[in-house]
Design a protein around this motif. Structure first.
Motif, PDB file in Angstrom:
ATOM      1  N   TYR A 159      -2.006  -4.084   7.381  1.00 39.92           N
ATOM      2  CA  TYR A 159      -2.136  -4.535   6.510  1.00 39.92           C
ATOM      3  C   TYR A 159      -3.695  -4.148   5.753  1.00 39.92           C
ATOM      4  CZ  TYR A 159       2.780  -6.756   6.619  1.00 39.92           C
ATOM      5  OH  TYR A 159       3.911  -7.062   6.012  1.00 39.92           O
ATOM      6  N   GLN A 160      -3.763  -4.235   7.065  1.00 38.38           N
ATOM      7  CA  GLN A 160      -6.233  -4.118   7.132  1.00 38.38           C
ATOM      8  C   GLN A 160      -5.693  -2.631   6.102  1.00 38.38           C
ATOM      9  OE1 GLN A 160      -5.380  -5.818  10.276  1.00 38.38           O
ATOM     10  NE2 GLN A 160      -7.125  -6.398  11.093  1.00 38.38           N
ATOM     11  N   PHE A 161      -5.181  -1.727   6.634  1.00 40.85           N
ATOM     12  CA  PHE A 161      -5.638  -0.730   5.974  1.00 40.85           C
ATOM     13  C   PHE A 161      -5.015  -0.751   4.424  1.00 40.85           C
ATOM     14  CE2 PHE A 161      -4.103   2.211  10.093  1.00 40.85           C
ATOM     15  CZ  PHE A 161      -5.284   2.078  10.192  1.00 40.85           C
ATOM     16  N   GLY A 162      -4.984  -1.751   4.041  1.00 43.37           N
ATOM     17  CA  GLY A 162      -4.744  -1.946   2.129  1.00 43.37           C
ATOM     18  C   GLY A 162      -6.129  -1.683   1.075  1.00 43.37           C
ATOM     19  N   LEU A 163      -7.132  -1.942   1.992  1.00 44.89           N
ATOM     20  CA  LEU A 163      -8.786  -2.274   2.151  1.00 44.89           C
ATOM     21  C   LEU A 163      -9.206  -0.492   0.875  1.00 44.89           C
ATOM     22  CD1 LEU A 163     -10.533  -4.083   5.122  1.00 44.89           C
ATOM     23  CD2 LEU A 163     -10.131  -5.171   2.711  1.00 44.89           C
ATOM     24  N   ILE A 164      -8.355   0.362   1.513  1.00 46.32           N
ATOM     25  CA  ILE A 164      -8.171   1.571   0.723  1.00 46.32           C
ATOM     26  C   ILE A 164      -8.185   1.424  -0.423  1.00 46.32           C
ATOM     27  CG2 ILE A 164      -6.300   3.048   1.644  1.00 46.32           C
ATOM     28  CD1 ILE A 164      -9.872   4.938   1.406  1.00 46.32           C
ATOM     29  N   LEU A 165      -7.062   0.815  -0.839  1.00 46.97           N
ATOM     30  CA  LEU A 165      -6.458   0.947  -1.681  1.00 46.97           C
ATOM     31  C   LEU A 165      -7.335   0.382  -3.626  1.00 46.97           C
ATOM     32  CD1 LEU A 165      -2.717  -0.673  -1.710  1.00 46.97           C
ATOM     33  CD2 LEU A 165      -3.874   1.835  -1.868  1.00 46.97           C
ATOM     34  N   PRO A 166      -8.237  -0.851  -3.285  1.00 41.86           N
ATOM     35  CA  PRO A 166      -9.244  -1.023  -3.107  1.00 41.86           C
ATOM     36  C   PRO A 166     -10.742  -0.331  -4.304  1.00 41.86           C
ATOM     37  CG  PRO A 166      -9.027  -3.003  -2.252  1.00 41.86           C
ATOM     38  CD  PRO A 166      -8.369  -1.669  -1.817  1.00 41.86           C
ATOM     39  N   VAL A 167     -10.658   0.420  -2.613  1.00 38.02           N
ATOM     40  CA  VAL A 167     -11.815   2.035  -2.691  1.00 38.02           C
ATOM     41  C   VAL A 167     -11.281   3.243  -3.261  1.00 38.02           C
ATOM     42  CG1 VAL A 167     -12.567   3.925  -0.980  1.00 38.02           C
ATOM     43  CG2 VAL A 167     -12.558   1.003  -0.343  1.00 38.02           C
ATOM     44  N   LEU A 168      -9.785   3.459  -3.446  1.00 46.29           N
ATOM     45  CA  LEU A 168      -9.673   4.179  -4.032  1.00 46.29           C
ATOM     46  C   LEU A 168      -9.132   3.506  -5.917  1.00 46.29           C
ATOM     47  CD1 LEU A 168      -6.032   5.320  -2.711  1.00 46.29           C
ATOM     48  CD2 LEU A 168      -8.429   6.482  -2.598  1.00 46.29           C
ATOM     49  N   ALA A 169      -8.995   2.270  -6.397  1.00 46.77           N
ATOM     50  CA  ALA A 169      -9.621   2.179  -7.664  1.00 46.77           C
ATOM     51  C   ALA A 169     -10.978   2.271  -7.976  1.00 46.77           C
ATOM     52  CB  ALA A 169      -9.229   1.315  -7.190  1.00 46.77           C
ATOM     53  N   ILE A 170     -12.084   2.371  -7.053  1.00 51.76           N
ATOM     54  CA  ILE A 170     -13.573   2.078  -7.691  1.00 51.76           C
ATOM     55  C   ILE A 170     -13.700   3.977  -7.152  1.00 51.76           C
ATOM     56  CG2 ILE A 170     -15.740   2.190  -6.435  1.00 51.76           C
ATOM     57  CD1 ILE A 170     -14.232   0.096  -5.133  1.00 51.76           C
TER      58      ILE A 170
END
Length: 435
Positions: A159-170
């Motif tokens: 679940y911690q890898f979900g941090l990449i999703l807001p990075v992709l949005a940025i």
């Protein structure tokens, strides 16, 4: 000189393909640790024990449908990494010599060599995160679909890898293209729905759920750590549940270590890893709500001791202390747990070349295996690097900080995403300033 010319797109992918072949030669059939054996057994038995993410077991099961054993899973894991490298080289277009040096470092740098072929969620998830990051560029909807799909699959691995999703949005935001936005949303939906539809079709769940199990482990780790730092800490909730708190606190102080939560059930007299022994065994029949209630009460009653435990555990995560206590190497294919390893016939598969290299006395296990070194590189990339390096460094730093919020162990494989991100973000920063 030809070596100083920027790589074209085709040559960049050719370099990545050559190093993928070298990686496969080094890593196949894979280094399968205890957790990997359990995943392998789950994939073959069609039973999920909720100890590991179902999405990871699903991928192994699909690989098993083609080739039995860990080789295809490992090959897919490595292909994900080197595809990401090829895409990054295409985008950055460094000189050929710089691309080769960068690829050599990714291939043979000791902790990367020791971890890239380990069949666990942390490694495969890290490769997916890097692939998602590498895909997130331009206005091609297919790339953004694939980027968010890879990021979502990584999220389902850990679940911690979900941090990449807001990075992709940025990363998407400057272009603000509606078609690519819709493609990204579609990538999330397709993977999430596909995985959750496939799991009940292929598996029977026999565990309580990995989220609740992880929270319970963390809560007991925190309670024991607080008691170890302050023996006067009350366990009022447990006492009201008719537990012998005097004996329980004695066991917590004796078994606690900031190195990992496993010491609270992997006791010296049990000889096995089981939730029915040690402190966990004493709390085995205690409902989750009681454990979580005591967790909240302990943090409120003894905040200083609670934070001392958290900082002690996080210090081990970033590599302070005896690195060998944090399992820096997992060479070969495990024979534990014995029943599962026997069922999948794990001994029939030879260890990869990387395992033989790791077990040589000359193989270095020292500063390079400590996450703190890579955190320093990431901070420098965050300050001095180009925009893309800042994004990747920000992800990796946030990922590492998440282990302060969700403490359980300091195994070096948890630092692998940080090491990989530091190598890429550091290379981006160096290219901007010197190449």
């Amino acid at each position: 000189m030809q070596g100083t010319r920027p790589l074209d797109g085709r040559t960049a992918m050719a370099v990545a393909a050559v190093f993928l072949v070298l990686a496969l030669a080094l890593q196949l059939p894979g280094n399968v640790p205890y957790d990997g054996i359990v995943v392998w057994y789950e994939a073959e038995s069609h039973r999920l024990f909720a100890q590991h993410p179902a999405a990871l077991v699903l991928i192994w099961r699909l690989c098993e449908a083609v080739v039995r054993g860990p080789a295809l899973f490992t090959a897919l894991q490595l292909t994900t990494l080197w595809l990401a490298v090829g895409l990054l080289l295409q985008r950055a277009r460094p000189p050929a010599w710089a691309a080769i040096v960068f690829s050599v470092i990714l291939l043979v740098w000791p902790p990367l060599l020791a971890t890239a072929g380990v069949t666990v969620k942390d490694v495969f998830g890290a490769h997916l995160v890097l692939l998602a990051f590498a895909l997130a560029a331009g206005n091609n909807p297919a790339r953004w679909f694939a980027a968010f799909a890879a990021g979502t699959l990584a999220f389902l691995f850990r679940y911690q890898f979900g941090l990449i999703l807001p990075v992709l949005a940025i990363a998407w935001w400057p272009g603000r293209n509606v078609r690519t936005a819709l493609a990204g949303v579609a990538g999330i939906v397709v993977v999430f729905v596909g995985v959750n539809a496939a799991i009940p079709m292929l598996f029977v769940k026999t565990g309580p759920g990995d989220v609740m199990q992880s929270l319970r482990k963390m809560a007991i780790f925190d309670i024991a750590g607080t008691v170890a730092h302050d023996p006067s800490a009350p366990l009022t909730v447990f006492a009201n549940a008719n537990l012998d708190t005097v004996r329980l606190k004695q066991e917590m102080r004796a078994q606690y270590s900031p190195v990992r939560v496993d010491t609270l059930w992997q006791t010296g007299d049990s000889g096995t890893i089981t939730a029915a022994s040690g402190v966990f065994g004493r709390l085995y029949a205690v409902p989750d709500r009681i454990v979580l209630q005591q967790w909240r009460a302990t943090a409120a009653d003894r905040p200083n001791a609670f934070l001392q435990h958290r900082f002690a555990a996080f210090a081990r995560v970033i590599g302070l202390g005896d690195i060998w206590q944090c399992r820096p190497l997992t060479p070969g294919i495990s024979w534990l747990p014995r029943p599962a390893a026997a069922t999948v016939d794990a001994k029939a598969f030879a260890a990869p070349l990387s395992a033989k290299i790791m077990t040589r006395p000359a193989f270095p296990v020292s500063l390079t295996f400590r996450a703190v070194l890579y955190l320093a590189v990431l901070v420098l990339a965050l300050v001095f690097g180009p925009y893309e390096a800042k994004l990747l460094a920000g992800f990796a730093l946030a990922y590492e900080v998440s282990f302060f919020l969700l403490p359980q162990a300091c195994e070096v494989r948890y630092a692998y995403p940080v090491m990989l991100a530091a190598a890429v973000a550091g290379a981006m920063t160096l290219q901007r300033r010197f190449v």
